[in-house]
Write a protein that holds these residues in place. Structure first.
Motif, mmCIF file in Angstrom:
data_model
loop_
_atom_site.group_PDB
_atom_site.id
_atom_site.type_symbol
_atom_site.label_atom_id
_atom_site.label_comp_id
_atom_site.label_asym_id
_atom_site.label_seq_id
_atom_site.Cartn_x
_atom_site.Cartn_y
_atom_site.Cartn_z
ATOM 1 N N VAL A 77 -5.382 32.730 46.550
ATOM 2 C CA VAL A 77 -5.829 33.395 47.512
ATOM 3 C C VAL A 77 -6.383 32.162 48.602
ATOM 4 O O VAL A 77 -6.357 30.952 48.246
ATOM 5 C CB VAL A 77 -7.070 34.154 47.324
ATOM 6 N N GLU A 78 -6.535 32.479 49.962
ATOM 7 C CA GLU A 78 -7.368 31.497 50.962
ATOM 8 C C GLU A 78 -8.240 32.477 51.696
ATOM 9 O O GLU A 78 -8.010 33.505 52.025
ATOM 10 C CB GLU A 78 -5.921 31.096 52.007
ATOM 11 N N GLY A 79 -9.226 31.418 51.898
ATOM 12 C CA GLY A 79 -10.517 32.247 52.740
ATOM 13 C C GLY A 79 -11.550 31.244 52.761
ATOM 14 O O GLY A 79 -11.392 30.048 52.395
ATOM 15 N N GLU A 80 -12.681 31.782 53.003
ATOM 16 C CA GLU A 80 -13.763 31.217 53.308
ATOM 17 C C GLU A 80 -15.019 31.496 52.606
ATOM 18 O O GLU A 80 -15.126 32.675 52.098
ATOM 19 C CB GLU A 80 -14.664 31.549 55.030
ATOM 20 N N VAL A 81 -15.724 30.566 52.048
ATOM 21 C CA VAL A 81 -16.868 30.842 51.127
ATOM 22 C C VAL A 81 -18.079 31.133 52.321
ATOM 23 O O VAL A 81 -18.518 30.313 52.941
ATOM 24 C CB VAL A 81 -17.406 29.692 50.427
ATOM 25 N N THR A 82 -18.180 32.624 52.284
ATOM 26 C CA THR A 82 -19.207 33.031 53.211
ATOM 27 C C THR A 82 -20.635 33.271 52.835
ATOM 28 O O THR A 82 -21.866 33.012 53.568
ATOM 29 C CB THR A 82 -18.851 34.428 53.742
ATOM 30 N N THR A 83 -20.843 33.235 51.381
ATOM 31 C CA THR A 83 -22.250 33.088 50.941
ATOM 32 C C THR A 83 -22.328 32.909 49.345
ATOM 33 O O THR A 83 -21.344 32.903 48.693
ATOM 34 C CB THR A 83 -22.632 34.669 50.807
ATOM 35 N N ILE A 84 -23.344 32.080 49.178
ATOM 36 C CA ILE A 84 -23.675 31.252 47.803
ATOM 37 C C ILE A 84 -24.733 31.990 47.235
ATOM 38 O O ILE A 84 -25.896 31.821 47.843
ATOM 39 C CB ILE A 84 -23.629 29.891 47.934
ATOM 40 N N PHE A 85 -24.615 32.508 45.939
ATOM 41 C CA PHE A 85 -25.717 33.170 45.396
ATOM 42 C C PHE A 85 -26.120 32.030 44.216
ATOM 43 O O PHE A 85 -25.448 31.390 43.750
ATOM 44 C CB PHE A 85 -25.405 34.215 44.663
ATOM 45 N N GLU A 96 -18.557 24.975 49.378
ATOM 46 C CA GLU A 96 -19.580 24.739 50.217
ATOM 47 C C GLU A 96 -19.323 25.961 51.284
ATOM 48 O O GLU A 96 -18.408 26.516 51.437
ATOM 49 C CB GLU A 96 -19.381 23.467 51.091
ATOM 50 N N GLN A 97 -20.509 26.779 51.154
ATOM 51 C CA GLN A 97 -20.609 27.570 52.305
ATOM 52 C C GLN A 97 -20.273 27.276 53.763
ATOM 53 O O GLN A 97 -20.563 26.516 54.365
ATOM 54 C CB GLN A 97 -22.212 28.260 52.327
ATOM 55 N N GLY A 98 -19.304 28.306 54.234
ATOM 56 C CA GLY A 98 -18.727 28.181 55.407
ATOM 57 C C GLY A 98 -17.556 27.331 55.531
ATOM 58 O O GLY A 98 -16.938 27.192 56.810
ATOM 59 N N HIS A 99 -17.164 26.862 54.355
ATOM 60 C CA HIS A 99 -15.693 25.998 54.283
ATOM 61 C C HIS A 99 -14.663 26.953 53.871
ATOM 62 O O HIS A 99 -14.974 28.090 53.038
ATOM 63 C CB HIS A 99 -16.125 24.836 53.359
ATOM 64 N N TRP A 100 -13.625 26.559 54.260
ATOM 65 C CA TRP A 100 -12.166 27.236 53.867
ATOM 66 C C TRP A 100 -11.456 26.464 52.798
ATOM 67 O O TRP A 100 -11.391 25.358 52.762
ATOM 68 C CB TRP A 100 -11.369 27.581 55.031
ATOM 69 N N TYR A 101 -10.785 27.347 51.750
ATOM 70 C CA TYR A 101 -10.475 26.744 50.492
ATOM 71 C C TYR A 101 -9.196 27.549 50.267
ATOM 72 O O TYR A 101 -9.226 28.678 50.310
ATOM 73 C CB TYR A 101 -11.211 26.756 49.395
ATOM 74 N N ARG A 102 -8.071 27.064 49.429
ATOM 75 C CA ARG A 102 -7.191 27.714 48.897
ATOM 76 C C ARG A 102 -7.365 27.524 47.519
ATOM 77 O O ARG A 102 -7.538 26.552 46.928
ATOM 78 C CB ARG A 102 -5.749 26.955 49.286
ATOM 79 N N LEU A 103 -7.482 28.718 46.540
ATOM 80 C CA LEU A 103 -7.634 28.780 45.284
ATOM 81 C C LEU A 103 -6.255 29.271 44.708
ATOM 82 O O LEU A 103 -5.728 30.239 44.907
ATOM 83 C CB LEU A 103 -8.817 29.679 45.075
ATOM 84 N N ASP A 104 -5.910 28.433 43.805
ATOM 85 C CA ASP A 104 -4.541 28.808 43.002
ATOM 86 C C ASP A 104 -4.845 28.951 41.727
ATOM 87 O O ASP A 104 -5.662 28.241 41.063
ATOM 88 C CB ASP A 104 -3.417 27.763 43.164
#
Length: 609
Positions: free
Chosen positions: A185-193, A227-235
């Motif tokens: 998946v690819e996307g942004e980490v919008t919130t950290i709990f 990190e919140q607000g950063h984009w990642y690719r998760l394989d």
């Protein structure tokens, strides 16, 4: 696969051909193959059937797929039990072995799905590594407890695939994720709990332009912190489902690749009225700014275009800057999520670009009956003002138009504006929330324009409810009210008013409080004195005499009313607010033989389905 089931199948097969088999010797043979020599059960079954077939002079059963079929690669999702297959897939996880007869076990994946595999120790197979791709030729598909898995035995050939022959991983949109998948998946980490368990390193919300999903990073993964607000690719993340909510798990085999803003995938512009949870590109105007409520929030307001409006929020994070009211902006990478049924848009630092043009927006005024969670524009009249139940409330009550009514609240702040009863207002960009199935419109931050010459005929909320009266609440029957003008609150047994304290010169009244259940919904019901008198035939004077002439006092009237209406079917007419019915008129529901016959027929028909 149960060994007993194998014995049953073999016995039945040869018994049907007129060749009964000694069951004890058969089971001994199966146990020797499987337990002593670690032969896969499916292969043991085929071997034993072949022996008996030759013994009885029968034609040998098919040995399974041909060599050509066995060599062809089969998608993992199409594998069925009792097959000899060749697969090409990636080892996504390895599971510690629980038996000396097992050399390796884990999960293998291709683009079609995943499957557990087991490598027998006697197979002397090469050790496979997590994350690498392999070709498994002539593996055996088996089934246990309804789950198909692969068995690698001495006849299986394992070959590691070269990087050139490994297919490129496919990025799965978050909205298309299903449970029990190993995906990229690819996307942004919008919130950290904050993690709630030592086994969890991180958890939060991950979003792309198709949706949002919760994620969990296991502590055992030893993964770098996201990190919140950063984009990642998760394989190689695993999707899961709990209580109907999907999530993705990051484990030791997951490959995490940061994505810079220049590498972010292009996102098409979305009209505000068509937003859905996920990451979006929007253009619109800041039409309202709300008051700041906490140190964590820099700014909150309403963002709109011609298609609709949405509430936005800017968190007090490094680099965050407030937006200007009545200014147009392009927001690239706005994070849209849903809370209490309403959409909310989070604007991260560096994502808002002011636009030079200024376009007019025509607010879309909707009837009250069409209002739902979110931002709305209404033209309504103040129908009723409620007494404040909290020091934080500035004003609350009921708004209405020709289509219906809705509750409203204005919280205390410097900009709070009081509505005048029976005055018609055009209300722009108010927020509607839903809590416990109830809608309520908040007027803070909204624009309120009175129209002194206008009138609105508010739809009467009178409704008729039929159902069983299933509970009579305390405070029913003969009650005492506070005599202070404008109060009228119900007094306690000690004649105590919560506002005016002890009141010896109380006023008697009659009422019923309880639950009326129509089979679909239970109404918190209050029946007025007129309704109680009409329903029970007990008037106020008679009730006072009963209480004064009986040692149980007021309880006498309570028990009398309880005996008359509890468990009976009533037809009540009055006003329904949310889940509360204020009834002015009630009557007992008459017996309808036709309806009874229809219900019995339906029940009987349903019992035969």
């Amino acid at each position: 696969m149960e060994l007993k089931e194998i014995a049953d199948r073999i016995s039945e097969k040869f018994a049907a051909a007129g060749h009964p088999i000694d069951r004890a010797k058969l089971e001994e043979k199966i146990n020797r193959f499987v337990e002593e020599f670690s032969v896969p059960p499916a292969e043991a079954e085929r071997s034993i059937i072949g022996d008996y077939a030759r013994q009885f002079g029968m034609e040998l059963p098919s040995a399974g797929p041909s060599k050509q079929d066995a060599d062809s690669v089969i998608p993992i999702s199409e594998i069925q039990a009792e097959q000899w297959v060749t697969v090409e897939g990636q080892i996504v996880t390895l599971i510690p072995s629980r038996s000396p007869s097992v050399a390796q076990s884990g999960v293998i994946m291709d683009s079609s799905g995943t499957m557990r595999f087991t490598v027998w120790a006697k197979a002397n197979a090469p050790v496979m590594e997590q994350g690498k791709w392999y070709r498994l030729e002539s593996a055996v598909a088996d089934e246990y407890n309804g789950q198909v898995s692969l068995k690698v035995h001495s006849g299986t050939t394992i070959t590691e695939l070269s990087p050139d022959s490994v297919p490129e991983p496919v990025i799965t949109p978050l909205s298309e994720i299903k449970p029990k998948q190993w995906i990229s998946v690819e996307g942004e980490v919008t919130t950290i709990f904050p993690p709630r368990s030592p086994s969890i390193a991180q958890s939060g919300i991950f979003a792309d332009n198709s949706g949002t999903i919760r994620f969990t990073v296991w502590a055992s993964a030893n993964a770098p912190l996201l990190e919140q607000g950063h984009w990642y690719r998760l394989d190689l993340v695993e999707s899961d489902e709990f209580n109907g909510q999907l999530s993705i798990k990051i484990h030791s085999g997951t490959k995490i690749t940061p994505i810079s803003r220049d590498e972010m995938p292009d996102i098409e512009k979305t009209p505000v009225g068509e937003l859905s949870p996920g990451v979006a590109l929007v253009e619109g105007k800041v039409v309202a700014i709300e008051k700041q409520y906490s140190d964590q929030i820099l700014q909150r307001g309403v963002f709109a275009d011609d298609s609709g409006a949405v509430r936005f929020i800017i968190r007090n994070s490094p680099g965050a800057e407030p937006l200007m009211e009545n200014q147009w902006y392009a927001i690239k990478g706005a994070v849209v999520d849903r809370y209490r049924g309403a959409l909310s848009m989070q604007i991260n630092p560096g994502t808002a670009t002011p636009l030079l043009e200024d376009r007019s927006i025509r607010p879309n005024i909707i009837p009250v009956a069409q209002a739902g969670p979110g931002i709305v524009c209404l033209r309504v009249k103040l129908v009723q003002e409620y007494e404040n139940t909290s020091e934080r409330i500035f004003q609350s009550g009921l708004l209405g138009d020709e289509s219906g009514t809705i509750r409203f609240v204005t919280w205390k702040d410097d900009m709070a504006q009081r509505l005048v009863p029976d005055m018609v207002y055009s209300i722009y960009y108010a927020s509607v929330d839903e809590f416990n199935g109830r809608l309520s419109v908040t007027l803070n931050g909204a624009t309120l324009l009175p129209d002194e010459g206008a009138t609105i005929q508010v739809r009467s909320p009178n409704e008729e409810v039929k159902g069983a009266f299933v509970h009579l609440s305390p405070g029913s029957g003969l009650i005492k009210r506070c005599p202070v003008e404008g109060c009228g609150r119900v007094l306690s047994r000690q004649n105590y008013c919560p506002i005016h304290e002890i009141q010896p010169n109380y006023i008697y009244d009659l009422r019923v409080k309880g639950w009326l259940d129509d089979g679909q919904k239970t109404y918190d019901t209050i029946i007025s004195r007129e309704g109680v008198e009409e329903l029970t035939g007990l008037n106020l004077i008679t009730a006072q005499e009963m209480a004064e002439n009986n040692p149980l006092g007021l309880d006498t009237v309570f028990y009398h009313v309880n005996e008359q209406i509890l468990g009976r079917y009533l037809i009540c007419r009055g006003k329904v607010f949310d889940n509360r019915l204020v009834a002015y008129n009630c009557e007992f529901q008459a017996f309808d033989a036709g309806m009874l016959a229809e219900l019995m027929n339906r029940a009987e028909g349903g019992s035969h389905e």
